[in-house]
Design a protein around this motif. Structure first.
Motif, PDB file in Angstrom:
ATOM      1  N   LYS A  33      12.053 -23.290  39.690  1.00  0.00           N
ATOM      2  CA  LYS A  33      12.226 -23.190  41.140  1.00  0.00           C
ATOM      3  C   LYS A  33      11.249 -24.138  41.834  1.00  0.00           C
ATOM      4  O   LYS A  33      10.073 -24.171  41.499  1.00  0.00           O
ATOM      5  CB  LYS A  33      12.006 -21.768  41.629  1.00  0.00           C
ATOM      6  N   TRP A  50      12.529 -24.083  52.489  1.00  0.00           N
ATOM      7  CA  TRP A  50      13.595 -24.439  51.557  1.00  0.00           C
ATOM      8  C   TRP A  50      13.150 -24.139  50.131  1.00  0.00           C
ATOM      9  O   TRP A  50      11.961 -24.118  49.811  1.00  0.00           O
ATOM     10  CB  TRP A  50      13.980 -25.920  51.679  1.00  0.00           C
ATOM     11  N   GLU A  51      14.134 -23.878  49.270  1.00  0.00           N
ATOM     12  CA  GLU A  51      13.861 -23.680  47.856  1.00  0.00           C
ATOM     13  C   GLU A  51      15.093 -24.033  47.039  1.00  0.00           C
ATOM     14  O   GLU A  51      16.227 -23.890  47.507  1.00  0.00           O
ATOM     15  CB  GLU A  51      13.424 -22.244  47.560  1.00  0.00           C
ATOM     16  N   ILE A  52      14.868 -24.526  45.843  1.00  0.00           N
ATOM     17  CA  ILE A  52      15.938 -24.896  44.924  1.00  0.00           C
ATOM     18  C   ILE A  52      15.637 -24.301  43.546  1.00  0.00           C
ATOM     19  O   ILE A  52      14.525 -24.426  43.048  1.00  0.00           O
ATOM     20  CB  ILE A  52      16.084 -26.433  44.800  1.00  0.00           C
ATOM     21  N   LEU A  95      22.413 -25.996  39.899  1.00  0.00           N
ATOM     22  CA  LEU A  95      21.383 -25.611  40.854  1.00  0.00           C
ATOM     23  C   LEU A  95      21.945 -24.784  42.009  1.00  0.00           C
ATOM     24  O   LEU A  95      23.125 -24.869  42.357  1.00  0.00           O
ATOM     25  CB  LEU A  95      20.677 -26.847  41.394  1.00  0.00           C
ATOM     26  N   THR A  96      21.077 -23.972  42.593  1.00  0.00           N
ATOM     27  CA  THR A  96      21.359 -23.220  43.808  1.00  0.00           C
ATOM     28  C   THR A  96      20.159 -23.351  44.720  1.00  0.00           C
ATOM     29  O   THR A  96      19.040 -23.627  44.267  1.00  0.00           O
ATOM     30  CB  THR A  96      21.619 -21.729  43.527  1.00  0.00           C
ATOM     31  N   GLY A  97      20.380 -23.153  46.018  1.00  0.00           N
ATOM     32  CA  GLY A  97      19.259 -23.290  46.926  1.00  0.00           C
ATOM     33  C   GLY A  97      19.504 -22.657  48.269  1.00  0.00           C
ATOM     34  O   GLY A  97      20.613 -22.200  48.586  1.00  0.00           O
ATOM     35  N   TYR A 131      18.185 -23.154  52.571  1.00  0.00           N
ATOM     36  CA  TYR A 131      17.452 -23.910  53.578  1.00  0.00           C
ATOM     37  C   TYR A 131      17.414 -23.070  54.838  1.00  0.00           C
ATOM     38  O   TYR A 131      18.438 -22.523  55.272  1.00  0.00           O
ATOM     39  CB  TYR A 131      18.128 -25.257  53.837  1.00  0.00           C
ATOM     40  N   ARG A 190      24.895 -24.844  46.595  1.00  0.00           N
ATOM     41  CA  ARG A 190      24.845 -24.967  45.139  1.00  0.00           C
ATOM     42  C   ARG A 190      25.508 -26.266  44.732  1.00  0.00           C
ATOM     43  O   ARG A 190      26.273 -26.858  45.501  1.00  0.00           O
ATOM     44  CB  ARG A 190      25.527 -23.784  44.464  1.00  0.00           C
ATOM     45  N   LEU A 250      15.715 -34.623  43.025  1.00  0.00           N
ATOM     46  CA  LEU A 250      14.802 -34.240  44.091  1.00  0.00           C
ATOM     47  C   LEU A 250      13.531 -35.072  44.016  1.00  0.00           C
ATOM     48  O   LEU A 250      12.907 -35.167  42.958  1.00  0.00           O
ATOM     49  CB  LEU A 250      14.455 -32.752  43.975  1.00  0.00           C
ATOM     50  N   VAL A 304      22.633 -33.909  45.941  1.00  0.00           N
ATOM     51  CA  VAL A 304      23.304 -32.858  45.180  1.00  0.00           C
ATOM     52  C   VAL A 304      24.752 -33.274  44.970  1.00  0.00           C
ATOM     53  O   VAL A 304      25.429 -33.677  45.924  1.00  0.00           O
ATOM     54  CB  VAL A 304      23.251 -31.502  45.918  1.00  0.00           C
TER      55      VAL A 304
END
Length: 302
Positions: free
Chosen positions: A51, A62-64, A83-85, A87, A98, A104, A113
């Motif tokens: 993560k 934000w996070e991925i 991946l999923t994220g 914002y 996703r 990144l 993405v």
């Protein structure tokens, strides 16, 4: 005397041998061996179930998450798979996304993405082959085809530019779609579409076509207002032409109210019905086919 001759012969033989060896090595020079070339390769560390996150003013915005990540040691680059994220442009707004894979830049907080799917407010889904994003600037862009679907709206176009700070999304060309209300369904086409989140406003520009069951409207700019649940009105500008139930109306501006089912034409309006052409300061047309002209001027077409 014999010893002296022997020494001379040995001396001559040594000179001759030296000359023969020198000639041999002169003719057969050894090949030059190139020094080994150093192959420069970026060193990569592979992680699983990782993560990455960024924060603004101490709050994560934000996070991925990814099943597989390849982190380059010599540069701030991470390659991601499955991946999923999330914002969070605002405290009360979450955008989930996703993708099949991506990249990144951890320093710049931007990347790409592929095979992307974005879910906005658990209502609207956006799909595209790829999207470039910049978390610091709050922008998202693509030049690929985009499909957007939701409970009351479906549309597609080519190219997208979204700005969460301005709260706008722009479909850049070849736009088409369907808007649904509780009573009717309206199809539209345009060169460009801009959506303003805060005002819940759609702006269509270029060659605009807007069609309903009993309505066909052409213009070069169309504003569609909504209260979040139902369509309120549309405002058409520039070379407006409306056809409905045998009536043709033209003007430079027209406003249609969905609830009342009435359209008001201003700015040099004229309407043609049953071979009768009418002009006036303003013209009102209702969905039951009635026409009201303010300060009318009539002309019968032969």
């Amino acid at each position: 005397m014999g010893n002296r001759k022997f020494i001379i012969y040995v001396f001559i033989g040594c000179i001759a041998s030296s000359l023969i060896l020198a000639l041999y090595f002169l003719i057969r020079k050894p090949e030059k061996i190139a020094p080994p070339v150093e192959m420069k390769q970026d060193r990569v560390i592979v992680f699983k179930e990782v993560k990455y996150a960024g924060e603004k003013k101490g709050v994560i915005d934000w996070e991925i998450k990814a099943k597989v990540a390849r982190k380059y040691i010599d540069q701030p680059l991470v390659e991601l798979e499955t991946l999923t994220g999330q914002y969070r442009p605002k405290a009360d707004t979450i955008v989930n996304f996703r993708g099949t894979k991506g990249a990144l830049d951890t320093d710049q907080e931007k990347g790409k993405v592929e095979g992307v799917e974005v879910l906005y407010k658990n209502e609207y889904t956006l799909k595209s082959d790829y999207m470039d994003f910049d978390f610091k600037k709050g922008t998202t862009n693509t030049q690929a085809a985009v499909n957007i679907g939701g409970p009351k709206l479906t549309m597609r176009g080519i190219g997208l530019a979204a700005d969460t700070n301005r709260e706008t999304v722009v479909l850049q060309r070849d736009v088409s779609g369907v808007l649904e209300t509780s009573k009717n369904k309206y199809r539209f086409q345009a060169d460009v579409l801009t959506y303003h989140f805060k005002e819940d406003l759609y702006i269509l520009e270029g060659k605009v076509v807007f069609k309903g069951e009993d309505l066909s409207l052409l213009c070069s700019k169309l504003l569609i207002y909504s209260d979040g649940k139902e369509l309120e009105r549309v405002e058409a500008y520039n070379k407006v032409s409306v056809m409905s139930r045998g009536t043709i109306a033209k003007s430079e501006k027209a406003v249609y109210h969905f609830k009342e089912g009435k359209m008001m034409f201003t700015n040099s309006p004229q309407v043609t019905k049953d071979r009768m052409q009418m002009q006036g300061d303003s013209i009102q047309y209702s969905k039951d086919g009635k026409v009201f002209v303010n300060k009318p001027k009539l002309r019968l077409n032969q």
